[in-house]
Write a protein that holds these residues in place. Sequence first.
Motif, PDB file in Angstrom:
ATOM      1  N   THR A  34     -33.226 -82.574 125.628  1.00 55.52           N
ATOM      2  CA  THR A  34     -33.118 -83.442 126.797  1.00 55.52           C
ATOM      3  C   THR A  34     -34.242 -83.157 127.772  1.00 55.52           C
ATOM      4  O   THR A  34     -34.748 -82.040 127.849  1.00 55.52           O
ATOM      5  CB  THR A  34     -31.778 -83.232 127.520  1.00 55.52           C
ATOM      6  OG1 THR A  34     -31.351 -81.895 127.356  1.00 55.52           O
ATOM      7  CG2 THR A  34     -30.721 -84.161 127.065  1.00 55.52           C
ATOM      8  N   ALA A  35     -34.588 -84.171 128.506  1.00 57.16           N
ATOM      9  CA  ALA A  35     -35.653 -84.041 129.492  1.00 57.16           C
ATOM     10  C   ALA A  35     -35.198 -83.103 130.609  1.00 57.16           C
ATOM     11  O   ALA A  35     -34.079 -83.225 131.108  1.00 57.16           O
ATOM     12  CB  ALA A  35     -35.999 -85.407 130.068  1.00 57.16           C
ATOM     13  N   PRO A  46     -40.717 -84.908 130.816  1.00 54.27           N
ATOM     14  CA  PRO A  46     -40.723 -85.512 129.473  1.00 54.27           C
ATOM     15  C   PRO A  46     -39.722 -84.828 128.542  1.00 54.27           C
ATOM     16  O   PRO A  46     -39.424 -83.644 128.683  1.00 54.27           O
ATOM     17  CB  PRO A  46     -42.156 -85.282 128.991  1.00 54.27           C
ATOM     18  CG  PRO A  46     -42.643 -84.115 129.785  1.00 54.27           C
ATOM     19  CD  PRO A  46     -41.933 -84.154 131.100  1.00 54.27           C
ATOM     20  N   VAL A  47     -39.217 -85.596 127.601  1.00 55.66           N
ATOM     21  CA  VAL A  47     -38.325 -85.049 126.572  1.00 55.66           C
ATOM     22  C   VAL A  47     -39.161 -84.165 125.661  1.00 55.66           C
ATOM     23  O   VAL A  47     -40.238 -84.569 125.215  1.00 55.66           O
ATOM     24  CB  VAL A  47     -37.674 -86.188 125.765  1.00 55.66           C
ATOM     25  CG1 VAL A  47     -36.874 -85.643 124.592  1.00 55.66           C
ATOM     26  CG2 VAL A  47     -36.797 -87.045 126.659  1.00 55.66           C
ATOM     27  N   PRO A  48     -38.693 -82.944 125.374  1.00 52.00           N
ATOM     28  CA  PRO A  48     -39.459 -82.101 124.448  1.00 52.00           C
ATOM     29  C   PRO A  48     -39.496 -82.731 123.047  1.00 52.00           C
ATOM     30  O   PRO A  48     -38.532 -83.348 122.615  1.00 52.00           O
ATOM     31  CB  PRO A  48     -38.691 -80.779 124.431  1.00 52.00           C
ATOM     32  CG  PRO A  48     -37.487 -80.958 125.267  1.00 52.00           C
ATOM     33  CD  PRO A  48     -37.501 -82.316 125.864  1.00 52.00           C
ATOM     34  N   THR A  49     -40.641 -82.581 122.376  1.00 49.80           N
ATOM     35  CA  THR A  49     -40.802 -83.132 121.029  1.00 49.80           C
ATOM     36  C   THR A  49     -41.437 -82.088 120.120  1.00 49.80           C
ATOM     37  O   THR A  49     -42.039 -81.125 120.588  1.00 49.80           O
ATOM     38  CB  THR A  49     -41.703 -84.385 121.034  1.00 49.80           C
ATOM     39  OG1 THR A  49     -42.997 -84.022 121.514  1.00 49.80           O
ATOM     40  CG2 THR A  49     -41.113 -85.504 121.871  1.00 49.80           C
ATOM     41  N   VAL A  50     -41.308 -82.320 118.832  1.00 50.56           N
ATOM     42  CA  VAL A  50     -41.981 -81.512 117.830  1.00 50.56           C
ATOM     43  C   VAL A  50     -42.840 -82.454 116.991  1.00 50.56           C
ATOM     44  O   VAL A  50     -42.429 -83.584 116.698  1.00 50.56           O
ATOM     45  CB  VAL A  50     -40.967 -80.725 116.957  1.00 50.56           C
ATOM     46  CG1 VAL A  50     -40.060 -81.640 116.176  1.00 50.56           C
ATOM     47  CG2 VAL A  50     -41.680 -79.764 116.035  1.00 50.56           C
ATOM     48  N   VAL A 142     -44.596 -94.026 128.354  1.00 49.96           N
ATOM     49  CA  VAL A 142     -44.421 -92.577 128.442  1.00 49.96           C
ATOM     50  C   VAL A 142     -45.164 -92.093 129.668  1.00 49.96           C
ATOM     51  O   VAL A 142     -46.369 -92.320 129.801  1.00 49.96           O
ATOM     52  CB  VAL A 142     -44.942 -91.877 127.169  1.00 49.96           C
ATOM     53  CG1 VAL A 142     -44.813 -90.372 127.302  1.00 49.96           C
ATOM     54  CG2 VAL A 142     -44.204 -92.366 125.942  1.00 49.96           C
ATOM     55  N   ALA A 143     -44.431 -91.458 130.549  1.00 51.87           N
ATOM     56  CA  ALA A 143     -45.053 -90.963 131.790  1.00 51.87           C
ATOM     57  C   ALA A 143     -45.729 -89.629 131.570  1.00 51.87           C
ATOM     58  O   ALA A 143     -45.426 -88.881 130.710  1.00 51.87           O
ATOM     59  CB  ALA A 143     -44.005 -90.840 132.874  1.00 51.87           C
TER      60      ALA A 143
END
Length: 143
Positions: A34-35, A46-50, A142-143
């Motif tokens: 979650t952000a 921002p939402v964490p991503t892989v 996407v900010a």
Amino acid sequence: MSTPTGPVDLDAVRHLLETTVMVDQVEIRRPTGTAPLDPDTGLVGPVPTVLVWSGSGAVLSAHGLAAVEHLVGGRWLDDTASWYGLVTPLAAPLPERGDLVTVTSAASPTAGTVGRTWQALDPAEASTVEVARITRLDEVIVA
């Protein structure tokens, strides 16, 4: 639209797509949580991503997808309800619903896709006979 009169050489079609269409660099990222909320500003980060995959591909509009059908000499993609489609080589992993796709570089100096981000609307299409991975996309800010 042309219709093949004999057996289709799928390896030739795959090679043609990879060398003429999938000439941009794309990243596929998967959200992993979650952000975070910044307590000082009250803004959501921002939402964490892989990173799932980085490599050659193309983000095409519905018009671009139709043009590719003519390039390879036959219909290889069903009509799409979404405006954009991600085309990646078979070596790329199957994107999942919600994955984020960003064009990191484009071969064409006139491409307007670099830095833009799309979200996968559905899991990547799969079939028993394939020449490329196709994933329906919707553009996101996407900010």
